[in-house]
Design an enzyme around this catalytic site. Sequence first.
Site, PDB file in Angstrom:
ATOM      1  N   ARG A  59       0.770  -1.169  -0.024  1.00  0.00           N
ATOM      2  CA  ARG A  59       0.100  -0.064  -0.137  1.00  0.00           C
ATOM      3  C   ARG A  59       0.988   1.352   0.007  1.00  0.00           C
ATOM      4  NH1 ARG A  59      -5.168  -1.696   1.819  1.00  0.00           N
ATOM      5  NH2 ARG A  59      -5.438  -3.643   0.907  1.00  0.00           N
ATOM      6  N   GLU A 109       0.650   4.291   0.856  1.00  0.00           N
ATOM      7  CA  GLU A 109      -0.031   5.211   1.693  1.00  0.00           C
ATOM      8  C   GLU A 109       1.071   6.022   2.356  1.00  0.00           C
ATOM      9  OE1 GLU A 109      -3.024   2.833   4.020  1.00  0.00           O
ATOM     10  OE2 GLU A 109      -4.213   2.721   2.425  1.00  0.00           O
ATOM     11  N   ARG A 158      -0.527   2.222  12.933  1.00  0.00           N
ATOM     12  CA  ARG A 158      -1.035   1.001  12.328  1.00  0.00           C
ATOM     13  C   ARG A 158      -0.977   0.751  11.104  1.00  0.00           C
ATOM     14  NH1 ARG A 158      -7.710   1.258  12.514  1.00  0.00           N
ATOM     15  NH2 ARG A 158      -8.076   2.906  11.070  1.00  0.00           N
ATOM     16  N   HIS A 159      -0.194   1.683  10.489  1.00  0.00           N
ATOM     17  CA  HIS A 159      -0.230   1.569   8.926  1.00  0.00           C
ATOM     18  C   HIS A 159       1.255   1.185   8.719  1.00  0.00           C
ATOM     19  CE1 HIS A 159      -3.951   4.025   8.806  1.00  0.00           C
ATOM     20  NE2 HIS A 159      -4.112   3.264   7.756  1.00  0.00           N
ATOM     21  N   GLU A 186      -9.807  -1.730  13.303  1.00  0.00           N
ATOM     22  CA  GLU A 186     -10.223  -2.691  12.169  1.00  0.00           C
ATOM     23  C   GLU A 186      -8.840  -3.541  11.679  1.00  0.00           C
ATOM     24  OE1 GLU A 186      -9.908  -3.083   7.640  1.00  0.00           O
ATOM     25  OE2 GLU A 186     -10.236  -0.999   8.118  1.00  0.00           O
ATOM     26  N   SER A 235     -11.472  -6.439   6.363  1.00  0.00           N
ATOM     27  CA  SER A 235     -12.517  -5.904   5.597  1.00  0.00           C
ATOM     28  C   SER A 235     -12.924  -6.975   4.555  1.00  0.00           C
ATOM     29  CB  SER A 235     -12.159  -4.748   4.944  1.00  0.00           C
ATOM     30  OG  SER A 235     -13.337  -4.175   4.353  1.00  0.00           O
ATOM     31  N   ARG A 294      -1.281  -6.540  12.342  1.00  0.00           N
ATOM     32  CA  ARG A 294      -2.174  -5.761  12.839  1.00  0.00           C
ATOM     33  C   ARG A 294      -2.980  -6.594  13.757  1.00  0.00           C
ATOM     34  NH1 ARG A 294      -6.149  -1.225  10.039  1.00  0.00           N
ATOM     35  NH2 ARG A 294      -4.183  -0.559   9.350  1.00  0.00           N
TER      36      ARG A 294
END
Length: 500
Positions: A243, A245, A251-252, A425, A428, A476
Amino acid sequence: MFCTPPLVQSQGQLRGTWSCIHDLTPADEGSEVRLRARISTSRAAGSKLVFVVLRQQVHTVQGVLKLDAEQGVTAECLKWASSLPAESIVDLSGAVVVPSKPVTGCTNSNIELKIARMHLISASSAVLPFKVADAAGATDINVQLPTRLNSRWLDMRTPANFAVWSLQSAVCRYFREFLQTQQFVEIHTPKIIPTASEGGSAVFKLEYLKGKDAFLAQSPQLYKQMALQGDLMRVFEIGPVFRAEDSNTHRHLCEFVGLDVEMEVKEHYYEVLDMAEGLFDYIFTKLRTDCAGLIQHVAAQWGHEPFVHCVSDATVASLKLGDIEEGTESGDAYKAMVSKRRMLRLSYPHAVDLLNTVLEEKMDPFDDLSTTNEKILGKLVKERYGVDFFILDLFPLALRPFYTMPHATLEGRSNSYDMFIRGEEISSGAQRVHDPQLLLQRATELGRDISQIADYIDSFKQGAWPHGGFGVGLERVVMLYLGLPNVRQCSLFPRDPHRN
């Protein structure tokens, strides 16, 4: 007897048994043993004794060298042994001795080793980036996380970190074990792909052969769905996810390990949720029953609030929660339901209602759930229902990817869901669109370039099984289950915006 031997280059093989520190007991008193270990500490006690704390992973034992010229233990030997740098690796042999009182500070405290010979196999640097003992302290104050990550191999030697990697391995093992008992097939999908699997800008673009563009997979989503249409029916994968991001949060990560599941749906996406609950119930139960010692190593450094994933019978009765299998309606104010495993399910609109009891700025039922509100929801769920794990379904369709199945009767809702641990989370998923015309319509509405996903859409044109699934972030899950403050603690060599 006390020296640096030639470099280990597989020139020969000595026959004999190597011992493990954790296997030695007072019943071995008098036995001669041979072992390889790290030196945690080495110190002289006067001119006639040297005490060496030896470490194998999380297990430690004290070795003693006593001046005995007749046995070849000279003053020079003692001086040499006491000067060996911490973290050096040695081979030694000696006799098991039962001390007059337990050796405090060693995990194997009921024995010690009377060392007869010692060889230095690999010397450590005299000056370390930090002391392992400091990194194993009760807080992160002594050694900050960036310093740890800069010398990750050293940081990994603490008991807590040894436990984290062992628990991470266990989660993967239990994930695979459970799904294989449910007739799932493990697959391995491409990670270099021709289009962004999730769409959007959070994708790593790279130059492929002959001037073509390619991307690192944001998930195995499209391929696991295509595999299902190849009649595998139930598939899972454990593999890297990328990712792009620029998120510098606790948490990323830019690369993490994805645990992905996809399966046929006969009638209702609850079949997927039933499978997910069975899976997580298996994982959490196995961690609690089979990994208690490892969890204790983490708790000793970081603390650990016991993890609860099943609603108690008393709470089910007092709040009149609905039972999914029995088809009983919920008498709860927020219409919470439980499965046969007593795992909690809430709908998105009712979760918003619960949140609005404490939020100053009220949420609309179709608003996105922010990270802050996720955490607040987690606390509210814990207070009301007593659990750290729950499933939220019926997300707004506008918040989900193009391949998400719209709800049949609830306008603007979708047959999708997220799973949460301690208010964050971890997964998903959704029932997927398996009708090619609806899939084209949804992709077009969300601005996807149809030419880039033509093969994916074609896979649904020769008869497509209704299906659904979910993806889980391994790091996570481990972070939140253990209650650790940063996901980088659960990534061996974390990749984030500042580490590549």
